[in-house]
Enzyme design. Structure first.
Site, mmCIF file in Angstrom:
data_model
loop_
_atom_site.group_PDB
_atom_site.id
_atom_site.type_symbol
_atom_site.label_atom_id
_atom_site.label_comp_id
_atom_site.label_asym_id
_atom_site.label_seq_id
_atom_site.Cartn_x
_atom_site.Cartn_y
_atom_site.Cartn_z
ATOM 1 N N HIS A 158 55.834 37.550 40.394
ATOM 2 C CA HIS A 158 56.134 36.461 41.364
ATOM 3 C C HIS A 158 55.222 36.443 42.797
ATOM 4 O O HIS A 158 55.397 35.871 43.748
ATOM 5 C CB HIS A 158 57.667 36.911 41.784
ATOM 6 C CG HIS A 158 57.975 38.070 42.348
ATOM 7 N ND1 HIS A 158 57.727 39.267 41.899
ATOM 8 C CD2 HIS A 158 58.096 38.306 43.822
ATOM 9 C CE1 HIS A 158 58.003 40.087 42.750
ATOM 10 N NE2 HIS A 158 58.246 39.780 43.881
ATOM 11 N N LEU A 208 49.256 34.308 42.600
ATOM 12 C CA LEU A 208 48.905 33.065 42.876
ATOM 13 C C LEU A 208 49.841 32.001 42.469
ATOM 14 O O LEU A 208 50.221 31.239 43.031
ATOM 15 C CB LEU A 208 47.612 32.816 42.429
ATOM 16 C CG LEU A 208 47.042 31.392 42.550
ATOM 17 C CD1 LEU A 208 46.998 30.863 43.927
ATOM 18 C CD2 LEU A 208 45.403 31.330 41.983
ATOM 19 N N TYR A 246 39.465 39.408 28.024
ATOM 20 C CA TYR A 246 40.674 38.880 28.740
ATOM 21 C C TYR A 246 41.190 37.710 27.653
ATOM 22 O O TYR A 246 42.209 37.463 27.279
ATOM 23 C CB TYR A 246 40.160 38.088 29.931
ATOM 24 C CG TYR A 246 41.066 37.320 30.631
ATOM 25 C CD1 TYR A 246 42.456 37.643 31.193
ATOM 26 C CD2 TYR A 246 40.697 36.129 30.980
ATOM 27 C CE1 TYR A 246 43.339 36.717 31.795
ATOM 28 C CE2 TYR A 246 41.462 35.140 31.853
ATOM 29 C CZ TYR A 246 42.703 35.690 32.313
ATOM 30 O OH TYR A 246 43.544 34.752 33.039
ATOM 31 N N ASN A 264 41.381 26.310 35.849
ATOM 32 C CA ASN A 264 41.078 27.147 36.641
ATOM 33 C C ASN A 264 42.015 26.786 37.893
ATOM 34 O O ASN A 264 41.990 25.663 38.507
ATOM 35 C CB ASN A 264 39.569 27.195 37.256
ATOM 36 C CG ASN A 264 38.703 27.477 36.276
ATOM 37 O OD1 ASN A 264 38.332 28.583 35.907
ATOM 38 N ND2 ASN A 264 37.841 26.335 35.720
HETATM 39 N N1 NAP Z 1 44.088 32.270 38.571
HETATM 40 C C1 NAP Z 1 43.638 31.320 37.664
HETATM 41 O O1 NAP Z 1 42.500 30.434 37.553
HETATM 42 C C2 NAP Z 1 44.244 31.019 36.149
HETATM 43 C C3 NAP Z 1 43.712 30.257 35.351
HETATM 44 C C4 NAP Z 1 44.191 30.172 34.235
HETATM 45 C C5 NAP Z 1 45.342 30.979 33.774
HETATM 46 N N2 NAP Z 1 45.917 31.857 34.657
HETATM 47 C C6 NAP Z 1 46.928 32.539 34.266
HETATM 48 O O2 NAP Z 1 47.989 32.331 35.163
HETATM 49 C C7 NAP Z 1 48.739 33.464 35.232
HETATM 50 C C8 NAP Z 1 49.058 33.908 36.589
HETATM 51 O O3 NAP Z 1 47.764 34.325 37.083
HETATM 52 P P1 NAP Z 1 47.462 34.576 38.859
HETATM 53 O O4 NAP Z 1 46.083 33.864 39.050
HETATM 54 O O5 NAP Z 1 48.626 34.063 39.356
HETATM 55 O O6 NAP Z 1 47.157 35.911 38.625
HETATM 56 P P2 NAP Z 1 47.434 36.804 40.053
HETATM 57 O O7 NAP Z 1 47.326 36.281 41.193
HETATM 58 O O8 NAP Z 1 46.542 38.057 39.759
HETATM 59 O O9 NAP Z 1 48.746 37.324 39.662
HETATM 60 C C9 NAP Z 1 49.317 38.205 38.881
HETATM 61 C C10 NAP Z 1 50.477 38.826 39.273
HETATM 62 O O10 NAP Z 1 50.952 39.845 38.366
HETATM 63 C C11 NAP Z 1 51.231 41.070 38.747
HETATM 64 N N3 NAP Z 1 51.109 42.540 37.982
HETATM 65 C C12 NAP Z 1 49.862 42.461 37.327
HETATM 66 N N4 NAP Z 1 49.940 43.728 36.569
HETATM 67 C C13 NAP Z 1 51.250 43.888 36.605
HETATM 68 C C14 NAP Z 1 52.081 45.150 35.889
HETATM 69 N N5 NAP Z 1 51.463 45.979 35.254
HETATM 70 N N6 NAP Z 1 53.344 45.099 36.252
HETATM 71 C C15 NAP Z 1 53.807 44.211 37.095
HETATM 72 N N7 NAP Z 1 53.183 43.207 37.639
HETATM 73 C C16 NAP Z 1 51.982 43.098 37.472
HETATM 74 C C17 NAP Z 1 50.626 41.342 40.077
HETATM 75 O O11 NAP Z 1 51.418 42.148 40.968
HETATM 76 P P3 NAP Z 1 50.773 42.562 42.324
HETATM 77 O O12 NAP Z 1 50.761 41.371 43.266
HETATM 78 O O13 NAP Z 1 51.972 43.572 42.605
HETATM 79 O O14 NAP Z 1 49.516 43.097 41.951
HETATM 80 C C18 NAP Z 1 50.460 39.800 40.517
HETATM 81 O O15 NAP Z 1 51.778 39.517 41.204
HETATM 82 C C19 NAP Z 1 48.004 34.750 34.411
HETATM 83 O O16 NAP Z 1 48.701 34.888 33.087
HETATM 84 C C20 NAP Z 1 46.652 34.173 34.131
HETATM 85 O O17 NAP Z 1 45.821 34.511 33.074
HETATM 86 C C21 NAP Z 1 45.276 31.929 35.952
#
Ligand code: NAP
Length: 318
Positions: free
Chosen positions: A12, A15, A137, A166
């Site tokens: 939560h 992003l 990944y 993205n």
């Molecule tokens: N960003 C993109 O461009 C993009 C594009 C396509 C798909 N996605 C997918 O969308 C999803 C969310 O991506 P996002 O961009 O929001 O990623 P993000 O901003 O890096 O957020 C990931 C979250 O996961 C938490 N997390 C990571 N490792 C953890 C662990 N071991 N235990 C508990 N919590 C953990 C992090 O906690 P902390 O904040 O405490 O580190 C963070 O809150 C992912 O599945 C990603 O693959 C993202």
């Protein structure tokens, strides 16, 4: 779905997870479950099971992951592989154990083969080799999709796999090295303005084309998919696991993107491309006909979204 349903958002603070949390609060959902990473490491399946032992979960959104840009991906392949596999294994085992009513698994456009015909259709999955810079990944995410498929087919568990393009937004990782392309460019430009530098250097040729979605639009797509009826999904997917692209057709070359960010941030210096560094896949836009037909489409256009993100950063950095 009722406003009193218990909805667990894994990740939560991230992003996407944070945008979804804000949306649920705005819509008046009362029982949102979140837990900090330092209190519960989602890679640890036993701890996850223990933590939720006496807690009910109606719905789960899997937005916890190890995510990052091209450099972070290619330099930390082991962690991108193991962390993502371990997080998704723990959460999907939890979904089965608790018979969660519906779980949203978040994948990525990186799961599709490097030379997929564009716009990339969902059926392109596993039809060719992957892009090398983020293959760990991608393979981790593909294994998550396959586990979802097994749970859907063999255990009749309700799951939907969303493949977003993205993502960018206010809670991005604004790190020059580890961030995705938009926050990394913003960070480089902010630094250049602060240090009065006349040029910035960006990775690659600037020619690749990317499609972007604002995190708030992705949050609305997640909620839409949590609420869509099983019968509606069955009509589209028959008895197959729903795998759905979430794109916007908001496409732009990296060079044009950098020029746009520079304009909104007020940077008049030169933008130089380091052509010796990798570009990644040339074009990665998604075919989003399925989600559009189901009745969802994005609202925040790239120029507007970027402007807002840059304004917000200016406000925070003041
Ligand atoms: N960003 C993109 O461009 C993009 C594009 C396509 C798909 N996605 C997918 O969308 C999803 C969310 O991506 P996002 O961009 O929001 O990623 P993000 O901003 O890096 O957020 C990931 C979250 O996961 C938490 N997390 C990571 N490792 C953890 C662990 N071991 N235990 C508990 N919590 C953990 C992090 O906690 P902390 O904040 O405490 O580190 C963070 O809150 C992912 O599945 C990603 O693959 C993202």
């Amino acid at each position: 779905m009722k406003k009193s349903d218990k909805i667990f958002i894994a990740g939560h603070n991230g992003l996407v997870g944070n945008a979804f949390l804000n949306l649920l609060k705005k819509k008046g959902f009362k029982n949102i479950i979140t837990v900090e990473k330092k209190k519960l490491d989602l890679r640890n399946s036993q701890k996850v099971e223990k933590f939720f032992k006496n807690k009910k979960i109606d719905y789960m959104v899997m937005s916890a992951a190890r995510a990052g840009g091209i450099i972070a991906n290619s330099q930390n392949q082991k962690d991108f592989f193991l962390d993502n596999i371990e997080i998704q294994n723990s959460l999907l085992k939890l979904a089965l154990k608790k018979r969660i009513k519906r779980t949203i698994f978040l994948g990525t456009s990186c799961i599709y083969p490097k030379f997929s015909k564009t716009p990339i259709k969902e059926e392109s999955l596993l039809t060719g080799p992957l892009e090398k810079t983020n293959q760990c990944y991608a393979i981790a995410k593909i294994s998550g999709i396959k586990l979802c498929e097994a749970l859907y087919e063999d255990f009749n568990l309700d799951l939907i796999c969303l493949m977003p393009t993205n993502v960018y937004g206010h809670k991005d990782n604004f790190d020059k090295i580890n961030g995705h392309v938009i926050p990394a460019i913003i960070a480089k430009i902010e630094e250049a303005i602060k240090k009065n530098r006349k040029k910035i250097k960006l990775l690659g040729t600037g020619k690749p084309i990317r499609e972007f979605i604002h995190a708030e639009d992705l949050a609305s797509a997640i909620l839409f998919n949590l609420q869509i009826s099983k019968s509606r999904l069955k009509k589209v997917f028959n008895s197959k696991l729903p795998l759905i692209n979430i794109g916007t057709k908001d496409e732009i070359s990296i060079k044009q993107l950098a020029l746009l960010i520079a304009k909104f941030a007020g940077f008049n210096g030169k933008i130089i491309f380091d052509k010796t560094s990798p570009d990644g896949t040339f074009k990665k836009n998604l075919d989003s006909k399925i989600i559009n037909k189901l009745g969802w489409s994005h609202k925040i256009h790239l120029k507007y979204g970027l402007k807002k993100v840059i304004e917000n950063r200016r406000h925070i950095l003041k």
